[in-house]
Design a protein around this motif. Sequence first.
Motif, short mmCIF file in Angstrom:
data_model
loop_
_atom_site.label_atom_id
_atom_site.label_comp_id
_atom_site.label_asym_id
_atom_site.label_seq_id
_atom_site.Cartn_x
_atom_site.Cartn_y
_atom_site.Cartn_z
N ILE A 98 0.86 -1.18 0.00
CA ILE A 98 0.00 0.00 0.00
C ILE A 98 0.90 1.24 0.00
CG2 ILE A 98 -1.71 1.31 1.32
CD1 ILE A 98 -2.87 -1.19 0.12
N THR A 99 0.62 2.17 -0.93
CA THR A 99 1.46 3.37 -1.04
C THR A 99 0.63 4.63 -0.80
OG1 THR A 99 1.00 3.77 -3.36
CG2 THR A 99 2.80 2.24 -2.87
N PHE A 100 1.36 5.71 -0.65
CA PHE A 100 0.70 7.01 -0.53
C PHE A 100 -0.12 7.30 -1.79
CE2 PHE A 100 0.10 11.53 -0.31
CZ PHE A 100 -0.01 11.78 1.05
N GLY A 101 0.35 6.82 -2.93
CA GLY A 101 -0.40 6.99 -4.18
C GLY A 101 -1.76 6.30 -4.10
N ASP A 102 -1.80 5.14 -3.41
CA ASP A 102 -3.07 4.43 -3.23
C ASP A 102 -4.03 5.26 -2.39
OD1 ASP A 102 -2.18 2.25 -4.67
OD2 ASP A 102 -1.47 1.17 -2.89
N THR B 292 2.15 -2.15 4.79
CA THR B 292 2.00 -0.71 4.91
C THR B 292 0.49 -0.44 4.86
OG1 THR B 292 2.33 -0.53 2.53
CG2 THR B 292 4.22 -0.04 3.93
#
Lengths: 353, 813
Positions: free
Chosen positions: A234-238, A318
């Motif tokens: 999971i990223t900040f973009g997600d 994450t």
Amino acid sequence: MTIIDELRSLEREALAAVAAAGTLDALEAVRIGYLGKKGSLTAVLRGLGALSPEERPEVGRVSNEVRVALEGALDSKRTTLQHAARAERIAAEAVDVTLPGRRRPVGRQHVLHQIVDEIVEVFAGLGYRIAEGPEVELDYYNFTALNHPPDHPARALQDTFYVRDLSGDRAAVEGESDVLLRTHTSPVQVHVMESQKPPIYVLAPGKVYRRDVADPSHLPQFTQIEGLVVDEDITFGDLKGTLEHFVHAMFGPERRVRLRPHFFPFTEPSAEVDVSCAICGGQGCRTCGGEGWLEILGCGMVDPNVFRYVGIDPERYTGFAFGMGAERIAGLKYGVPDLRLFVEGDTRFLHQF
Amino acid sequence: MRVSLNWLSDLVKITLPVEELCDRLDMTGTKVEAVHVLGEGLDGVVIGQVLTREQHPDADRLSYCSVDIGAEEPLRIVCGADNFAAGDRVPVACVGTTLPNGLTIKKAKLRGLVSEGMMCSPIELGVGGEASGLLILPPDAPIGVPYAEYAGLSDTVLELEVTPNRPDCLSMAGVAREVAAVTGVSFSVPASRPAESGGAASESVSVTIDDPVLCPRYTARVIRGVTIGPSPAWLAERVTAAGTRPVNNVVDVTNYVMYELGQPLHAFDLARVATDAAGRAAIGVRTAAEGERIRTLDGQDRALAADALLITDPSGPIALAGVMGGESTEVSEATTDILLESACFDPASISRTSRRLGLISESSLRFERGVDPDLASRAADRAAALIAEVAGGTAAPGIVDEYPGRREPRRLELRAGRVNQLLGTALSPADVSALLVPLGLDVTGDEVLTVTVPGFRPDLEREVDLIEEVARLYGLENIASTRPGGRGRVGGRTPGQRTRDRIGATLRAAGLDEHIGYSFGDSQDLERLGWECAPDEVLVELINPMSEEQAVMRWTLLPSLLRAVSHNQRRGVPDVHIYEMGTTFITAEGRKQPKERLMVGGALTGFWARPGWNDPGATLDFFDGKGVLETLMEALGSPRWTARPASRPWLQDGRSADVVVDGDVVGWLGEAAPQVLDAYEASGPVVLFELSVPALVKAVGRASVRYREIPRYPAVTLDLALVVDEDVTVERVLASIRSAGGTLLESARVFDVYRDPAGTPEDTRRLPVGKKSLAFSLVYRASDRTLTDGDVRPVHDKLVRKVCGAVGAEVRG
């Protein structure tokens, strides 16, 4: 007078009677008078047997003509009278269609719960579940496990409602207590992560409490909606893409979204989310205080310290979390000028939404 | 944090227009909450002198003044402030002026007296942060001159929201560093050292620190021979722009350097600090002893908690470390020698003390977020030099510097791969490094970078803290939007959540509006309702409630519903049908957290709708409430339930029932008792109900739904009127009918209840006293044939005999 003449005269008389009949009952009386068992035409027909064989065919033909003519006249008159009667009834039954109808009262869902449901619907569509937690929380869940240091200002007596702890435990700070009214829905994050393994996709709506005097822009009780995702990769973009989807679903695809870096103890990096103002489209107006943007959400990537409290490996997993206030969204969406209206139960208010 | 752009441009070159600069700061995490253009809107504000000040005859808080503004006649002004006296010079907004806050001054009558203008506070002029009174100008301020011209106002002040993790941005130097980093320019922090002469500072001051954790560093400088007086204009202007009222030259310098560098400073009157045997002012830093007290600068005598950090001299406490100075050593007009404190204290300790005493100062605000210990001596040098410049005097040689808490700079590892894993970016180690260096971080290495963190960034403790810095400087707007893949997840509502939704939807379909009330309750509600808690139950009490009326958590939804009814009725809304689904709370001795119970309650009063042209309307009563519950139970899959006669103190006897589902009492229903209506100022009848939601959810879970064949043959319907005693319930008769009906009886329902009206004379009575007639409609049907009279009659006759025997009924002829 011959019998033929008699028949013709009867025919004239009968047709005149049919024509004169003004009601279905009168018409029926005419039919019975001529064609009934004791009717005058029936009597003539019954007398045919007494005629000579020479007379019989001619009289028979004429009397049949008369009967057919009379029956035809009766039918057509009946139809005419029936139509007239129906038309009369219809005319009598006409109503003023502008009068109000008989209605069953229908109740309204509270506007805050309409907002909550709308939000839940958007995230249910993205595969989220609804999570719940207690409103009277432990300090551990509300602050400690969410990475608030022991002396965090939000813990102050002037901001947080503390509840008398009847277990006999003493609180670390005098006057405070381990038990409190949750100040945000974020403790639900901790409960979920304690009880469930990733992947976690949950939404947690609920009441929260802060020590504010009730006035047009503050209430000591309000409604938050929390979201939490914990999974691999999971990223900040997600987070950004998810919230953009939400804003477009909730407020319309024409609204623009921006994330501003911010600080929350339990997320890092953290951001506040603004939506372009619906009134001015971003130019700046009274509604948005001239900024062109309206703040609606706080969010961020779950802080590794929070993962450590619940035993999730921050190197493997994450996640992101976000939170928003239903009162704020309802206020923006409907222009409600005074938050106290939400809790007064005035049905004239409840019925507007 | 208020940032004067005039001041800021001394430290950093501002290359962007104000609006773009604000955007850039917003988007890198320093929100600009407001922009004040000083002098804007001050065209009609002139300097005036208060000639007379009298008490307003009709208002305690107002005074009535005459004010000379250089015109022929003095203005008459009614004023609400009280920090001024006749003779003071103040800014006066004349009639017609629109101030920066949007207020337009009009000639107006205030409590009967005409007011021809307004004397202004700094906040009304948009030049300062404090609202507590008028801006008092120096006695030489020229009367009649426009205030903006006098004050040389041509500055823009940004109000920044500084998040708690960024103590460095509570100083002009820190903001300059941030602006430099986000706009790609360089900046410089002012430094100066005083000229020194006379006896060394260490001959005049000694410092002893008890606990290096609570006080890692304490430095002291001595400045001798100062003259206390007003500050020069540039200094007064800057501290005003930063949001503080000018006090005197020395105090203003300490505030100035605090704003400039972020180091809170305190000036003691050296002569008033008690000395040790060697004649040195003996400064100690220690925690308070039990029962110790101090009188702070604001004149308050304060009792101290045992862990409050104090600055002491041999006579006792002389300052609350990092929070506020003490009155006994305060700088006054008579002060000639200054002991200047520039120290570093433990954030948690300062925060605790300031919270306990409810005392938040510019100093405590900075210490509780963390002040760089390395800064202390630089700030002391700078302040000493400035004091010498504006107040005369000479700095004593040297600085007393106790630094037991000295630490090596923090070094952190930062994996470029982790940056991209968390942010969803594709940055190279060089990109990452280029983003961090302008913040004053030292970065070396490649895939795994080593970052050395300077003391002014105490928030950068972990790798993720550095990733946050990378994110905000890279720009969140530059991170591509994606959505989680999320293999293996499932969404949706649980059966219990769906049942809750269905309960709400059904009650709304039945005509009830949803209400949300406060979760707080009032223990007086116990008395109002006549409610008695179970012996082991205790109400949930708040330690710090907002008011007595909201001092406990509600244990029932009733008061919330009754208050809403009363609120509507008092506002002329007679028809109220509401429900609320919400948590109630109850606890017990020995429990930490209370039990939370989700309840659903309702209140009905008035009509469903006002009478109409084709609808006479009817006052809602018990049976409207019961009808709502019948509808609800049907929607929940028709569990076996009944309303059982019961008595509850808050309900009217005889119109009150327990709601029993599958043998368990899950709630109650009834009309509010008259004394309850009085207590909540509501008029009745008000039908109330309250049910346990989990109990309903459980009942739904138990209810099993199976297909039943639709009848194919016609039914025979027979009516039966029975005369029974008043106390025989319909439910009892129906139960008896059902048990006697055998397989042919499909259904039975009551359709009429008849009693002789009160006062019917004996001879015209149709029923004996104490009797009532119940009329039932019985439907007989067979699933395999059309019933004949011959089939039904014997069954019906037997039923009638049985029922009459069972309930003591007679067939009504």
